[in-house]
Design a protein around this motif. Structure first.
Motif, PDB file in Angstrom:
ATOM      1  N   GLY A  47      -0.377  14.362  -7.084  1.00 20.79           N
ATOM      2  CA  GLY A  47      -1.054  13.114  -6.782  1.00 20.79           C
ATOM      3  C   GLY A  47      -1.939  12.690  -7.945  1.00 20.79           C
ATOM      4  O   GLY A  47      -2.311  13.504  -8.786  1.00 20.79           O
ATOM      5  N   ARG A  48      -2.251  11.417  -7.986  1.00 14.58           N
ATOM      6  CA  ARG A  48      -3.140  10.859  -9.019  1.00 14.58           C
ATOM      7  C   ARG A  48      -4.316  10.181  -8.333  1.00 14.58           C
ATOM      8  O   ARG A  48      -4.148   9.483  -7.335  1.00 14.58           O
ATOM      9  N   ARG A  58      -9.690   8.331  -3.477  1.00 18.64           N
ATOM     10  CA  ARG A  58      -8.358   7.975  -2.975  1.00 18.64           C
ATOM     11  C   ARG A  58      -7.318   8.503  -3.947  1.00 18.64           C
ATOM     12  O   ARG A  58      -7.352   8.214  -5.140  1.00 18.64           O
ATOM     13  N   VAL A  59      -6.388   9.302  -3.397  1.00 18.83           N
ATOM     14  CA  VAL A  59      -5.325   9.928  -4.189  1.00 18.83           C
ATOM     15  C   VAL A  59      -3.985   9.373  -3.720  1.00 18.83           C
ATOM     16  O   VAL A  59      -3.731   9.283  -2.514  1.00 18.83           O
ATOM     17  N   ARG A  60      -3.123   8.998  -4.648  1.00 18.58           N
ATOM     18  CA  ARG A  60      -1.772   8.542  -4.324  1.00 18.58           C
ATOM     19  C   ARG A  60      -0.813   9.676  -4.641  1.00 18.58           C
ATOM     20  O   ARG A  60      -0.706  10.118  -5.778  1.00 18.58           O
ATOM     21  N   GLU A  61      -0.122  10.144  -3.583  1.00 14.42           N
ATOM     22  CA  GLU A  61       0.820  11.263  -3.716  1.00 14.42           C
ATOM     23  C   GLU A  61       2.256  10.777  -3.555  1.00 14.42           C
ATOM     24  O   GLU A  61       2.555  10.047  -2.611  1.00 14.42           O
ATOM     25  N   SER A  71       8.897   7.923  -2.073  1.00 11.62           N
ATOM     26  CA  SER A  71       7.853   6.994  -1.654  1.00 11.62           C
ATOM     27  C   SER A  71       6.503   7.564  -2.081  1.00 11.62           C
ATOM     28  O   SER A  71       6.444   8.619  -2.714  1.00 11.62           O
ATOM     29  N   THR A  72       5.435   6.858  -1.735  1.00 13.27           N
ATOM     30  CA  THR A  72       4.087   7.353  -2.011  1.00 13.27           C
ATOM     31  C   THR A  72       3.225   7.151  -0.782  1.00 13.27           C
ATOM     32  O   THR A  72       3.531   6.324   0.092  1.00 13.27           O
ATOM     33  N   LYS A  73       2.159   7.903  -0.709  1.00 14.37           N
ATOM     34  CA  LYS A  73       1.170   7.721   0.349  1.00 14.37           C
ATOM     35  C   LYS A  73      -0.211   7.876  -0.274  1.00 14.37           C
ATOM     36  O   LYS A  73      -0.396   8.632  -1.228  1.00 14.37           O
ATOM     37  N   ASP A  74      -1.161   7.137   0.263  1.00 13.98           N
ATOM     38  CA  ASP A  74      -2.543   7.238  -0.190  1.00 13.98           C
ATOM     39  C   ASP A  74      -3.304   8.161   0.748  1.00 13.98           C
ATOM     40  O   ASP A  74      -3.216   8.011   1.968  1.00 13.98           O
ATOM     41  N   VAL A  75      -4.032   9.094   0.167  1.00 16.60           N
ATOM     42  CA  VAL A  75      -4.826  10.051   0.935  1.00 16.60           C
ATOM     43  C   VAL A  75      -6.286   9.854   0.549  1.00 16.60           C
ATOM     44  O   VAL A  75      -6.615   9.843  -0.636  1.00 16.60           O
ATOM     45  N   GLU A  76      -7.139   9.683   1.553  1.00 20.06           N
ATOM     46  CA  GLU A  76      -8.567   9.538   1.303  1.00 20.06           C
ATOM     47  C   GLU A  76      -9.252  10.878   1.506  1.00 20.06           C
ATOM     48  O   GLU A  76      -9.139  11.483   2.559  1.00 20.06           O
TER      49      GLU A  76
END
Length: 85
Positions: A47-48, A58-61, A71-76
């Motif tokens: 993730g970045r 907020r990390v986008r994995e 795909s990607t998902k955002d993790v807070e």
């Protein structure tokens, strides 16, 4: 070193909030802490960090969905406050 852990295993300890140069202090399960910034890679799934606010990172994995599509998902990730009552 933070690429060895799932995001759920990491914790946001502190945030240095400056609109031009925000940084986050992220700790691994062993208690080692690392200072990261937007664009830093974190977690097993590469993730970045997309954004750092005053109490959240907020990390986008990237991931592959059940049909095999990338795909990607955002993790807070939020700063954990004291649970004293």
């Amino acid at each position: 070193p933070l690429a060895d852990y799932e995001l759920s295993q990491l914790s946001v300890v502190a945030v240095v909030w400056d609109t031009n140069n925000a940084r986050a202090l992220i700790a691994d399960p062993g208690g080692r802490a690392f200072v990261l910034h937007a664009g830093s890679q974190v977690g097993k799934n590469r993730g970045r960090i997309m954004m750092i606010s005053d109490s959240m990172v907020r990390v986008r994995e990237p991931y592959v969905d059940f049909e095999g599509h990338p795909s990607t998902k955002d993790v807070e990730m939020r700063i954990r406050g004291n649970q004293e009552g």
